[in-house]
Design a protein around this motif. Structure first.
Motif, PDB file in Angstrom:
ATOM      1  N   PHE A 103     -59.991  14.294  21.496  1.00  0.00           N
ATOM      2  CA  PHE A 103     -59.718  13.050  20.683  1.00  0.00           C
ATOM      3  C   PHE A 103     -59.851  11.827  21.402  1.00  0.00           C
ATOM      4  N   LEU A 104     -59.759  11.886  22.761  1.00  0.00           N
ATOM      5  CA  LEU A 104     -60.148  10.559  23.710  1.00  0.00           C
ATOM      6  C   LEU A 104     -61.485  10.377  23.753  1.00  0.00           C
ATOM      7  N   THR A 105     -62.442  11.393  23.545  1.00  0.00           N
ATOM      8  CA  THR A 105     -63.884  11.281  23.604  1.00  0.00           C
ATOM      9  C   THR A 105     -64.158  10.565  22.484  1.00  0.00           C
ATOM     10  N   VAL A 106     -63.875  11.094  21.245  1.00  0.00           N
ATOM     11  CA  VAL A 106     -64.145  10.734  20.103  1.00  0.00           C
ATOM     12  C   VAL A 106     -63.796   9.246  19.948  1.00  0.00           C
ATOM     13  N   SER A 107     -62.359   9.078  20.057  1.00  0.00           N
ATOM     14  CA  SER A 107     -62.247   7.646  20.175  1.00  0.00           C
ATOM     15  C   SER A 107     -63.076   6.482  20.940  1.00  0.00           C
ATOM     16  N   LEU A 108     -63.402   7.009  22.258  1.00  0.00           N
ATOM     17  CA  LEU A 108     -64.189   6.179  23.022  1.00  0.00           C
ATOM     18  C   LEU A 108     -65.537   5.734  22.396  1.00  0.00           C
ATOM     19  N   PHE A 150     -66.449   6.087  19.314  1.00  0.00           N
ATOM     20  CA  PHE A 150     -66.132   5.424  18.001  1.00  0.00           C
ATOM     21  C   PHE A 150     -65.385   4.004  18.189  1.00  0.00           C
ATOM     22  N   ASN A 151     -65.231   3.631  19.794  1.00  0.00           N
ATOM     23  CA  ASN A 151     -64.919   2.478  19.895  1.00  0.00           C
ATOM     24  C   ASN A 151     -63.374   2.015  19.365  1.00  0.00           C
ATOM     25  N   ARG A 152     -62.564   2.954  19.338  1.00  0.00           N
ATOM     26  CA  ARG A 152     -61.125   2.654  19.001  1.00  0.00           C
ATOM     27  C   ARG A 152     -60.208   2.445  19.962  1.00  0.00           C
ATOM     28  N   ARG A 153     -60.383   1.293  20.736  1.00  0.00           N
ATOM     29  CA  ARG A 153     -59.583   0.891  21.981  1.00  0.00           C
ATOM     30  C   ARG A 153     -58.023   1.025  21.886  1.00  0.00           C
ATOM     31  N   ASP A 154     -57.683   0.698  20.549  1.00  0.00           N
ATOM     32  CA  ASP A 154     -55.987   0.830  20.427  1.00  0.00           C
ATOM     33  C   ASP A 154     -55.731   2.282  20.454  1.00  0.00           C
ATOM     34  N   MET A 155     -56.515   3.218  20.027  1.00  0.00           N
ATOM     35  CA  MET A 155     -55.996   4.459  19.846  1.00  0.00           C
ATOM     36  C   MET A 155     -56.316   5.111  21.306  1.00  0.00           C
ATOM     37  N   LEU A 156     -57.276   4.685  22.056  1.00  0.00           N
ATOM     38  CA  LEU A 156     -57.540   5.192  23.492  1.00  0.00           C
ATOM     39  C   LEU A 156     -56.294   4.899  24.258  1.00  0.00           C
TER      40      LEU A 156
END
Length: 612
Positions: free
Chosen positions: A141-146, A148-154
């Motif tokens: 999920f960290l890779t996908v969020s990275l 996907f540029n979802r810094r809040d979720m990261l």
């Protein structure tokens, strides 16, 4: 169909739980067949993926419609989460193969649902295997969020990961979790290097911030229009910042070669996209995956992302195999971008004298030619001017090291290694201290003239960034992917120093300057055909204009003024009117520096205040 299948199972007295596990076994078997398929084989494996999506659709819907019965039969919540995680993994894998960001979005949606529903919570501290599943899910999920540029979720995931890892080490043997500690260290370093400031502006091509494709100026000097359809990204530096096998330089270039999602399919909140129901309820009562993954789910307002093969520390044979495969599948109007970020090496460092001689023969032709038997083609290869002689020496002796030292030339890519692939249109971006060696390819092409952007041989340290490139990535790649941020760091400011109103003013001015330079290139009859045939591609055009900006900034920057080792080069040459010495570039750099009160950091050829 699925309820009918359930009714049939009841009629044959087959418990629903057995039907379910039969579907799981079938899905796992099909998934195992595609899990290790290479990402770079175009559409060759579409049929396999269609079958896997189909069986997982059937499995997911069956567990939804029969959830209560399955739970009564012994189905655990973590087992449902395991299936959802595999579906998310499947979507992510398809994004990596197609570069279609819609699949990246779908993967994010599934992972987000798994997190919010806490599927792996029950029994996690009773069974180490369930704990591993939770950690593996968070890492993916960290890779996908990275991406996907979802810094809040990261940052949320990273904190969650740290807490969970500490609890696992207290509950189980600490030695079982050493590799997961490395995950925390890698992503922490990555986020420290790729700060929020570097992401103020999307790296992806934005139709809001960049010129829309239909607004690009018409290129007069070409009848041929090539478009970027594929990219090969390769990066390796010892001790460089990376997460898993995604290096910082590759990550930045990957995002730069995509379109910023917009329109009906883009949900900034991360919610389900239009026409899709993928919400997984607490009891699994709602949600599904697409019944046909090949349906048209692309935002029609955006072009397709170019497909990308991303390599970290590959063997040279693997690199060549991937490159050959992409070239073989390249469409007739397509161009392949090759990006290599690696440390340079000379033949004396990487191979014996025998290897050196061999590589030179490859560059010149596999057989020696007696002087009396030289053909006209060979005469053409024997360049007469002094500069070309220098280039040919570098062509033979310079290389890029994509693996560890100690294996001679086995980990080195020589310029002559790329020459055979110039039978197809190539756009080469080399970021290395030995980048100039690749100038030797020019004039040795096998059919198509190659376009090249070559980094400086020596990189300036950025005053506001830690001294080593390994803490911040390459300045040259930063200029190509986030030019204003790179400029601000170069003149000594950090993100926290910049007022957003000032930043936005500078952003608007830089965009205006780049568009002006783009119009100069497009309307000129003197531009080299190598460049004119690719200026219609928005992503490549943007890279070219950012290169011109980078070259002008470094040429006029006081610490690198009149020092060629600090300057990037393009081959063949672009228009003289966009050289750093010309008014159009000097005026733009002066005005941009004025916005930040930093004109004293540059050297201009005349009093720019008079010009302005």
């Amino acid at each position: 169909m699925y309820s009918h299948q359930y009714q049939q199972s009841q009629q044959h007295n087959i418990p629903a739980i057995e039907v379910y596990w039969s579907l799981v076994a079938k899905a796992d078997k099909k998934l195992s067949k595609i899990r290790d398929l290479p990402y770079y084989h175009g559409n060759r494996y579409d049929t396999y993926f269609s079958k896997v999506f189909k069986v997982y659709t059937k499995l997911w819907k069956y567990q939804q419609e029969n959830r209560q019965t399955l739970v009564e039969g012994g189905l655990k919540r973590w087992e449902i989460g395991d299936i959802a995680s595999r579906i998310a993994q499947l979507y992510f894998g398809h994004y990596m193969r197609t570069s279609d960001s819609t699949y990246l979005s779908e993967s994010y949606i599934f992972y987000d649902a798994i997190l919010s529903r806490e599927y792996f919570k029950d029994g996690m501290f009773l069974d180490v295997n369930i704990a591993f599943k939770q950690l593996r899910f968070l890492s993916r999920f960290l890779t996908v969020s990275l991406l996907f540029n979802r810094r809040d979720m990261l940052h949320q995931l990273l904190n969650h990961f740290k807490i969970l890892l500490d609890e696992c080490k207290r509950t189980f043997q600490e030695t079982d979790f050493k590799e997961w500690k490395l995950v925390v260290q890698e992503i922490s370093k990555f986020l420290k290097a790729d700060t929020a400031f570097m992401n103020v502006r999307p790296r992806r091509y934005s139709v809001v911030l960049d010129l829309p494709p239909d607004s690009l100026p018409t290129v007069f000097a070409t009848k041929r229009k090539l478009k970027l359809t594929d990219a090969l990204l390769c990066s390796y530096h010892p001790n460089e910042i990376k997460f898993s096998e995604l290096t910082l330089d590759n990550f930045r270039m990957l995002q730069c070669l995509e379109w910023e999602p917009s329109g009906s399919f883009y949900q900034p909140s991360g919610g389900p996209s239009s026409g899709t129901s993928t919400n997984i309820g607490q009891n699994g009562a709602t949600g599904s995956i697409r019944s046909n993954y090949t349906q048209d789910i692309t935002d029609p307002s955006l072009p397709h992302n170019p497909r990308k093969a991303i390599l970290h520390r590959p063997s040279v044979t693997h690199f060549m195999a991937v490159l050959a495969t992409i070239c073989e599948e390249l469409p007739s109007d397509g161009i392949l971008l090759i990006y290599i970020s690696a440390s340079g090496s000379s033949v004396h460092d990487s191979a014996s004298a025998g290897t050196s001689g061999s590589s030179g023969n490859i560059a010149r032709g596999s057989q020696p030619h007696p002087t009396s038997a030289l053909s006209s083609d060979y005469d053409f290869m024997e360049h007469t001017n002094a500069q070309r002689k220098v280039d040919s020496i570098e062509f033979q002796h310079g290389c890029l090291r994509i693996g560890a030292h100690g294996n001679g030339g086995l980990n080195c890519i020589f310029p002559c290694d790329l020459a055979p692939f110039t039978r197809r249109p190539l756009f080469l971006v080399i970021d290395s201290d030995h980048s100039k060696a690749y100038k030797g390819i020019h004039g040795s092409e096998k059919g198509e003239l190659i376009a090249m952007l070559l980094s400086p041989q020596t990189s300036l340290s950025l005053p506001s960034v830690e001294s080593s490139r390994h803490q911040s990535g390459s300045p040259f790649t930063s200029f190509l992917t986030a030019p204003l941020q790179a400029f601000i760091l170069l003149i000594g400011f950090s993100g926290s120093d910049i007022d957003m109103d000032v930043y936005n003013k500078a952003e608007n001015f830089l965009s205006s300057s780049l568009n002006e330079w783009g119009s100069l290139l497009a309307t000129s009859n003197d531009i080299n055909p190598v460049w004119s045939q690719i200026l219609n591609d928005p992503i490549l055009r943007r890279l070219i204009l950012r290169f011109i900006f980078c070259r002008a900034v470094l040429a006029l920057y006081a610490p690198s003024f009149e020092k060629t080792e600090f300057l990037p080069e393009c081959v063949p040459s672009l228009l003289d009117s966009v050289l750093p010495s010309e008014d159009v570039c000097q005026t733009s750099i002066f005005q941009l520096a004025s916005i930040f009160g930093a004109t004293s950091k540059f050297v201009f050829s005349k009093d720019m205040s008079v010009t302005i």
